[in-house]
Scaffold this motif. Structure first.
Motif, PDB file in Angstrom:
ATOM      1  N   SER A  17      19.894  15.519  45.676  1.00 46.63           N
ATOM      2  CA  SER A  17      20.689  14.345  45.638  1.00 46.63           C
ATOM      3  C   SER A  17      21.347  14.247  43.986  1.00 46.63           C
ATOM      4  O   SER A  17      20.561  14.779  43.090  1.00 46.63           O
ATOM      5  CB  SER A  17      19.990  12.989  45.883  1.00 46.63           C
ATOM      6  OG  SER A  17      18.692  12.884  44.955  1.00 46.63           O
ATOM      7  N   THR A  18      22.252  13.203  43.900  1.00 44.09           N
ATOM      8  CA  THR A  18      22.878  12.995  42.413  1.00 44.09           C
ATOM      9  C   THR A  18      21.800  12.566  41.555  1.00 44.09           C
ATOM     10  O   THR A  18      21.696  12.740  40.468  1.00 44.09           O
ATOM     11  CB  THR A  18      23.896  12.049  42.573  1.00 44.09           C
ATOM     12  OG1 THR A  18      23.566  10.864  43.168  1.00 44.09           O
ATOM     13  CG2 THR A  18      25.094  12.973  43.006  1.00 44.09           C
ATOM     14  N   SER A  19      20.772  11.591  42.030  1.00 47.61           N
ATOM     15  CA  SER A  19      19.561  11.091  41.188  1.00 47.61           C
ATOM     16  C   SER A  19      18.648  12.245  41.074  1.00 47.61           C
ATOM     17  O   SER A  19      18.184  12.170  39.795  1.00 47.61           O
ATOM     18  CB  SER A  19      18.916  10.221  42.043  1.00 47.61           C
ATOM     19  OG  SER A  19      18.324  10.477  43.257  1.00 47.61           O
ATOM     20  N   ALA A  20      18.510  13.230  41.682  1.00 50.49           N
ATOM     21  CA  ALA A  20      17.592  14.283  41.348  1.00 50.49           C
ATOM     22  C   ALA A  20      18.140  15.185  40.392  1.00 50.49           C
ATOM     23  O   ALA A  20      17.498  15.682  39.332  1.00 50.49           O
ATOM     24  CB  ALA A  20      17.454  15.154  42.611  1.00 50.49           C
ATOM     25  N   VAL A  21      19.705  15.217  40.374  1.00 49.56           N
ATOM     26  CA  VAL A  21      20.298  15.882  39.251  1.00 49.56           C
ATOM     27  C   VAL A  21      20.321  15.326  37.960  1.00 49.56           C
ATOM     28  O   VAL A  21      20.033  15.825  36.902  1.00 49.56           O
ATOM     29  CB  VAL A  21      21.713  16.318  39.606  1.00 49.56           C
ATOM     30  CG1 VAL A  21      22.563  16.852  38.401  1.00 49.56           C
ATOM     31  CG2 VAL A  21      21.803  17.305  40.800  1.00 49.56           C
ATOM     32  N   LEU A  22      20.360  14.030  37.981  1.00 49.16           N
ATOM     33  CA  LEU A  22      20.304  13.114  36.897  1.00 49.16           C
ATOM     34  C   LEU A  22      18.770  13.339  36.127  1.00 49.16           C
ATOM     35  O   LEU A  22      18.974  13.368  35.104  1.00 49.16           O
ATOM     36  CB  LEU A  22      20.433  11.519  37.042  1.00 49.16           C
ATOM     37  CG  LEU A  22      21.671  11.221  37.256  1.00 49.16           C
ATOM     38  CD1 LEU A  22      21.925   9.884  37.635  1.00 49.16           C
ATOM     39  CD2 LEU A  22      22.471  11.156  35.798  1.00 49.16           C
ATOM     40  N   ALA A  56      34.502  13.138  46.656  1.00 48.72           N
ATOM     41  CA  ALA A  56      33.186  13.924  46.944  1.00 48.72           C
ATOM     42  C   ALA A  56      32.631  14.617  45.840  1.00 48.72           C
ATOM     43  O   ALA A  56      31.365  14.497  45.656  1.00 48.72           O
ATOM     44  CB  ALA A  56      33.334  14.863  48.030  1.00 48.72           C
ATOM     45  N   VAL A  57      33.200  14.983  44.773  1.00 46.90           N
ATOM     46  CA  VAL A  57      32.779  15.759  43.831  1.00 46.90           C
ATOM     47  C   VAL A  57      32.463  14.936  42.251  1.00 46.90           C
ATOM     48  O   VAL A  57      31.671  15.323  41.778  1.00 46.90           O
ATOM     49  CB  VAL A  57      33.652  17.109  43.114  1.00 46.90           C
ATOM     50  CG1 VAL A  57      33.696  17.994  44.360  1.00 46.90           C
ATOM     51  CG2 VAL A  57      34.928  16.661  42.827  1.00 46.90           C
ATOM     52  N   LYS A  58      33.023  13.644  42.345  1.00 49.62           N
ATOM     53  CA  LYS A  58      33.078  12.830  41.218  1.00 49.62           C
ATOM     54  C   LYS A  58      31.678  12.590  41.070  1.00 49.62           C
ATOM     55  O   LYS A  58      31.002  12.646  39.744  1.00 49.62           O
ATOM     56  CB  LYS A  58      33.871  11.639  41.465  1.00 49.62           C
ATOM     57  CG  LYS A  58      33.730  10.766  40.240  1.00 49.62           C
ATOM     58  CD  LYS A  58      34.984   9.768  40.355  1.00 49.62           C
ATOM     59  CE  LYS A  58      34.823   8.778  38.689  1.00 49.62           C
ATOM     60  NZ  LYS A  58      35.480   7.895  38.928  1.00 49.62           N
ATOM     61  N   PRO A  59      30.757  11.971  41.883  1.00 50.28           N
ATOM     62  CA  PRO A  59      29.313  11.632  41.603  1.00 50.28           C
ATOM     63  C   PRO A  59      28.631  12.863  41.037  1.00 50.28           C
ATOM     64  O   PRO A  59      27.626  12.576  40.174  1.00 50.28           O
ATOM     65  CB  PRO A  59      28.627  11.228  43.119  1.00 50.28           C
ATOM     66  CG  PRO A  59      30.009  11.130  43.873  1.00 50.28           C
ATOM     67  CD  PRO A  59      31.219  11.879  43.324  1.00 50.28           C
ATOM     68  N   TRP A  60      28.893  14.086  41.343  1.00 47.99           N
ATOM     69  CA  TRP A  60      28.138  15.189  41.321  1.00 47.99           C
ATOM     70  C   TRP A  60      28.481  15.595  39.695  1.00 47.99           C
ATOM     71  O   TRP A  60      27.680  15.752  38.808  1.00 47.99           O
ATOM     72  CB  TRP A  60      28.255  16.349  41.803  1.00 47.99           C
ATOM     73  CG  TRP A  60      27.797  16.065  43.212  1.00 47.99           C
ATOM     74  CD1 TRP A  60      28.345  15.765  44.484  1.00 47.99           C
ATOM     75  CD2 TRP A  60      26.530  16.173  43.784  1.00 47.99           C
ATOM     76  NE1 TRP A  60      27.606  15.639  45.669  1.00 47.99           N
ATOM     77  CE2 TRP A  60      26.385  15.657  45.170  1.00 47.99           C
ATOM     78  CE3 TRP A  60      25.163  16.590  43.148  1.00 47.99           C
ATOM     79  CZ2 TRP A  60      25.381  16.042  45.871  1.00 47.99           C
ATOM     80  CZ3 TRP A  60      24.104  16.441  44.011  1.00 47.99           C
ATOM     81  CH2 TRP A  60      24.163  16.186  45.148  1.00 47.99           C
ATOM     82  N   ALA A  61      29.722  15.427  39.431  1.00 48.74           N
ATOM     83  CA  ALA A  61      30.270  15.414  37.835  1.00 48.74           C
ATOM     84  C   ALA A  61      29.480  14.548  37.088  1.00 48.74           C
ATOM     85  O   ALA A  61      28.942  14.652  35.942  1.00 48.74           O
ATOM     86  CB  ALA A  61      31.632  15.738  37.760  1.00 48.74           C
TER      87      ALA A  61
END
Length: 99
Positions: A17-22, A56-61
């Motif tokens: 998830s994006t939170s896991a990436v953070l 779709a890609v913005k939250p990951w960036a």
């Protein structure tokens, strides 16, 4: 993750998830990771809607991912329709997150 610190980057697996990436980025930074260490995310984006692809890609960036890998994992892989989807994605160019 200690091994990542000796490498150029990481491809988190198992649908992070994006939170896991953070959280991962924060840990890496706290361990002294270089600021240019890459984190790759993956998924599918539409070819016919650049704004939706960018969304779709913005939250990951924003979470700290530096690369997006367009993936098409669903089966069957080699049907004419699936190959047409892949060709269309390539022709559409990479999704770019809006500023």
């Amino acid at each position: 993750m200690r091994r990542v610190l000796r490498c150029d980057g990481v491809i988190p697996g198992h649908e992070p998830s994006t939170s896991a990436v953070l959280e991962m980025r924060a840990w890496l930074d706290a361990q002294g990771a270089p600021p240019d260490l890459d984190i790759l995310s993956e998924g599918e984006t539409p070819t016919d809607d650049p704004a939706q692809a960018a969304a779709a890609v913005k939250p990951w960036a924003e979470a700290g991912c530096t690369w997006w890998m367009e993936t098409r994992w669903e089966m069957p892989h080699h049907t004419a329709d699936r190959m047409a989807e892949i060709r269309a994605r390539i022709a559409a160019g990479p999704p770019t997150p809006a500023p």
